[in-house]
Every structure is written in C-alpha cells, then in structure tokens.
Scaffold this motif. Structure first.
Motif, PDB file in Angstrom:
ATOM      1  N   CYS A  81     -36.316  -7.465   2.392  1.00  0.00           N
ATOM      2  CA  CYS A  81     -37.120  -8.137   3.429  1.00  0.00           C
ATOM      3  C   CYS A  81     -38.064  -9.156   2.811  1.00  0.00           C
ATOM      4  O   CYS A  81     -38.338 -10.201   3.408  1.00  0.00           O
ATOM      5  N   PHE A  82     -38.574  -8.862   1.635  1.00  0.00           N
ATOM      6  CA  PHE A  82     -39.421  -9.808   0.909  1.00  0.00           C
ATOM      7  C   PHE A  82     -38.667 -11.117   0.682  1.00  0.00           C
ATOM      8  O   PHE A  82     -39.177 -12.203   0.965  1.00  0.00           O
ATOM      9  N   CYS A  83     -37.442 -11.022   0.203  1.00  0.00           N
ATOM     10  CA  CYS A  83     -36.631 -12.226  -0.047  1.00  0.00           C
ATOM     11  C   CYS A  83     -36.295 -12.954   1.254  1.00  0.00           C
ATOM     12  O   CYS A  83     -36.431 -14.182   1.337  1.00  0.00           O
ATOM     13  N   PHE A  84     -35.848 -12.200   2.259  1.00  0.00           N
ATOM     14  CA  PHE A  84     -35.482 -12.817   3.532  1.00  0.00           C
ATOM     15  C   PHE A  84     -36.666 -13.507   4.194  1.00  0.00           C
ATOM     16  O   PHE A  84     -36.534 -14.605   4.733  1.00  0.00           O
ATOM     17  N   SER A  85     -37.835 -12.871   4.170  1.00  0.00           N
ATOM     18  CA  SER A  85     -38.992 -13.470   4.842  1.00  0.00           C
ATOM     19  C   SER A  85     -39.426 -14.753   4.148  1.00  0.00           C
ATOM     20  O   SER A  85     -39.849 -15.702   4.804  1.00  0.00           O
ATOM     21  N   PHE A  86     -39.295 -14.821   2.831  1.00  0.00           N
ATOM     22  CA  PHE A  86     -39.632 -16.063   2.126  1.00  0.00           C
ATOM     23  C   PHE A  86     -38.653 -17.177   2.493  1.00  0.00           C
ATOM     24  O   PHE A  86     -39.062 -18.299   2.809  1.00  0.00           O
ATOM     25  N   ILE A  87     -37.376 -16.864   2.505  1.00  0.00           N
ATOM     26  CA  ILE A  87     -36.353 -17.858   2.842  1.00  0.00           C
ATOM     27  C   ILE A  87     -36.529 -18.336   4.285  1.00  0.00           C
ATOM     28  O   ILE A  87     -36.483 -19.542   4.571  1.00  0.00           O
ATOM     29  N   ILE A  88     -36.751 -17.401   5.205  1.00  0.00           N
ATOM     30  CA  ILE A  88     -36.939 -17.773   6.612  1.00  0.00           C
ATOM     31  C   ILE A  88     -38.186 -18.627   6.782  1.00  0.00           C
ATOM     32  O   ILE A  88     -38.176 -19.632   7.497  1.00  0.00           O
ATOM     33  N   GLY A  89     -39.277 -18.247   6.123  1.00  0.00           N
ATOM     34  CA  GLY A  89     -40.516 -19.017   6.217  1.00  0.00           C
ATOM     35  C   GLY A  89     -40.348 -20.443   5.720  1.00  0.00           C
ATOM     36  O   GLY A  89     -40.817 -21.397   6.357  1.00  0.00           O
ATOM     37  N   ILE A  90     -39.675 -20.612   4.603  1.00  0.00           N
ATOM     38  CA  ILE A  90     -39.446 -21.964   4.066  1.00  0.00           C
ATOM     39  C   ILE A  90     -38.514 -22.756   4.979  1.00  0.00           C
ATOM     40  O   ILE A  90     -38.745 -23.943   5.240  1.00  0.00           O
ATOM     41  N   LEU A  91     -37.463 -22.098   5.487  1.00  0.00           N
ATOM     42  CA  LEU A  91     -36.551 -22.809   6.404  1.00  0.00           C
ATOM     43  C   LEU A  91     -37.258 -23.253   7.681  1.00  0.00           C
ATOM     44  O   LEU A  91     -37.011 -24.348   8.195  1.00  0.00           O
ATOM     45  N   TYR A  92     -38.137 -22.405   8.221  1.00  0.00           N
ATOM     46  CA  TYR A  92     -38.913 -22.811   9.396  1.00  0.00           C
ATOM     47  C   TYR A  92     -39.774 -24.032   9.081  1.00  0.00           C
ATOM     48  O   TYR A  92     -39.939 -24.913   9.932  1.00  0.00           O
ATOM     49  N   MET A  93     -40.363 -24.093   7.899  1.00  0.00           N
ATOM     50  CA  MET A  93     -41.222 -25.218   7.539  1.00  0.00           C
ATOM     51  C   MET A  93     -40.421 -26.518   7.384  1.00  0.00           C
ATOM     52  O   MET A  93     -40.935 -27.592   7.669  1.00  0.00           O
ATOM     53  N   VAL A  94     -39.180 -26.401   6.941  1.00  0.00           N
ATOM     54  CA  VAL A  94     -38.355 -27.581   6.671  1.00  0.00           C
ATOM     55  C   VAL A  94     -37.639 -28.090   7.914  1.00  0.00           C
ATOM     56  O   VAL A  94     -37.463 -29.297   8.098  1.00  0.00           O
ATOM     57  N   LEU A  95     -37.207 -27.161   8.779  1.00  0.00           N
ATOM     58  CA  LEU A  95     -36.411 -27.541   9.944  1.00  0.00           C
ATOM     59  C   LEU A  95     -37.197 -28.383  10.959  1.00  0.00           C
ATOM     60  O   LEU A  95     -38.378 -28.173  11.178  1.00  0.00           O
ATOM     61  N   ARG A  96     -36.497 -29.315  11.553  1.00  0.00           N
ATOM     62  CA  ARG A  96     -37.028 -30.111  12.659  1.00  0.00           C
ATOM     63  C   ARG A  96     -36.251 -29.781  13.916  1.00  0.00           C
ATOM     64  O   ARG A  96     -35.070 -29.497  13.876  1.00  0.00           O
ATOM     65  N   LYS A  97     -36.923 -29.838  15.041  1.00  0.00           N
ATOM     66  CA  LYS A  97     -36.237 -29.643  16.304  1.00  0.00           C
ATOM     67  C   LYS A  97     -35.528 -30.927  16.674  1.00  0.00           C
ATOM     68  O   LYS A  97     -36.128 -31.996  16.684  1.00  0.00           O
ATOM     69  N   LYS A  98     -34.248 -30.820  16.980  1.00  0.00           N
ATOM     70  CA  LYS A  98     -33.476 -32.018  17.337  1.00  0.00           C
ATOM     71  C   LYS A  98     -33.026 -31.944  18.764  1.00  0.00           C
ATOM     72  O   LYS A  98     -32.883 -30.960  19.367  1.00  0.00           O
TER      73      LYS A  98
END
Length: 160
Positions: free
Chosen positions: A143-160
């Motif tokens: 969960c530590f790894c997944f939450s870091f990856i998800i958090g970074i992906l949320y920061m990078v993603l833009r709504k299209k």
C-alpha cells in the motif's frame, strides 16, 4: 485517458481496502513455534485472539495505530475528492487536491510502518528462530508503494 483514470480508480480502491485489512487484522508478526500471530490490536494464539498485547500501552504502538488509521482516512478522503474533482473540475486542470491528499496518506503509512519496523519487527523478546512478518506487514508496504504511485499520477494527470 478514460482507461487510465479507471485503472487508477480501481488501484486506489484496492489500496484503501488493503490498508483497512492490514490495519484491522492481527497478522503483522507470525510465529510457527507456538502457532501465534501478533497484530496492532491483539495477540492471537492457537486461533484465540482474546489476548492483549504485552506492549499494548507503549507510545510507539499507539503511534503506529494512529498513523495507520490516519492513512485509511486520508485514502478515503482522497478517493472522494478525486470523484468530486472528476465531475466538477474544468478541463485542463490537474488533480492536485486528490494527489496531495494521497501523498499525505503515503506519508502516514511511511511513518506508521517505519515505527513498527524499528520497534517491533525484530524485538528480541518476541522473536524466536521461526518468526517472520505476516501478510499485514507486507500488505502495508505494498500500500505504501501504491499510494505513492497514485499520488504522483494524480498530480501529473490533467482532466481532458
């Protein structure tokens, strides 16, 4: 883009469920010599989980319990904020609030599991020659790894 958002959403839900399971279950350390397991809340011996922890009043364990509960709370908050942002945010904006909330969840997991690892994972009075970490301990690091990856992906993603 829709497939990526759906995938992140599914992984986020799986992470929240795994965090809940790893926090509530009593299998952080396992001993096959006496058929027992130890969690954050109880000591289970031969299938009976009525025994309290011998070190249950220590501040370090209470900190681990608090940080694991906080990580669940921040994970659920991040999921709700993501869904709200998905339907209310303007196109072209980033999911900063969801990402930052998930990174707070990541930090809570980091602190909680680090304290547990330092104080309890290799404690001489609890460790016999046949002790090892249980599935809850491993799930929490996943969960530590997944939450870091998800958090970074949320920061990078833009709504299209």
């Amino acid at each position: 883009m829709l497939v990526l958002l759906a995938g992140i959403f599914v992984v986020h839900i799986a992470t929240a469920i795994m965090l809940f399971v790893s926090t509530i279950s009593n299998v952080w350390m396992v001993s096959h010599d006496v058929k027992s397991s130890v969690g954050l809340w109880r000591n289970c011996t031969n299938g009976d989980c009525g025994g309290s922890l011998t070190y249950g009043n220590e501040d370090a364990l209470k900190a681990v319990q608090a940080f694991m509960i906080l990580s669940i709370i921040f994970s659920v908050i991040s999921l709700v904020v993501f869904v709200v942002q998905l339907f209310t945010m303007e196109k072209g904006n980033r999911f900063f609030l969801s990402g930052s909330t998930m990174l707070v969840c990541w930090f809570c997991i980091l602190v909680g599991v680090s304290i547990y690892t330092h104080h309890y994972a290799h404690r001489e009075m609890n460790v016999t020659s046949n002790d090892h970490q249980g599935y809850c301990f491993i799930l929490t690091w996943i969960c530590f790894c997944f939450s870091f990856i998800i958090g970074i992906l949320y920061m990078v993603l833009r709504k299209k």
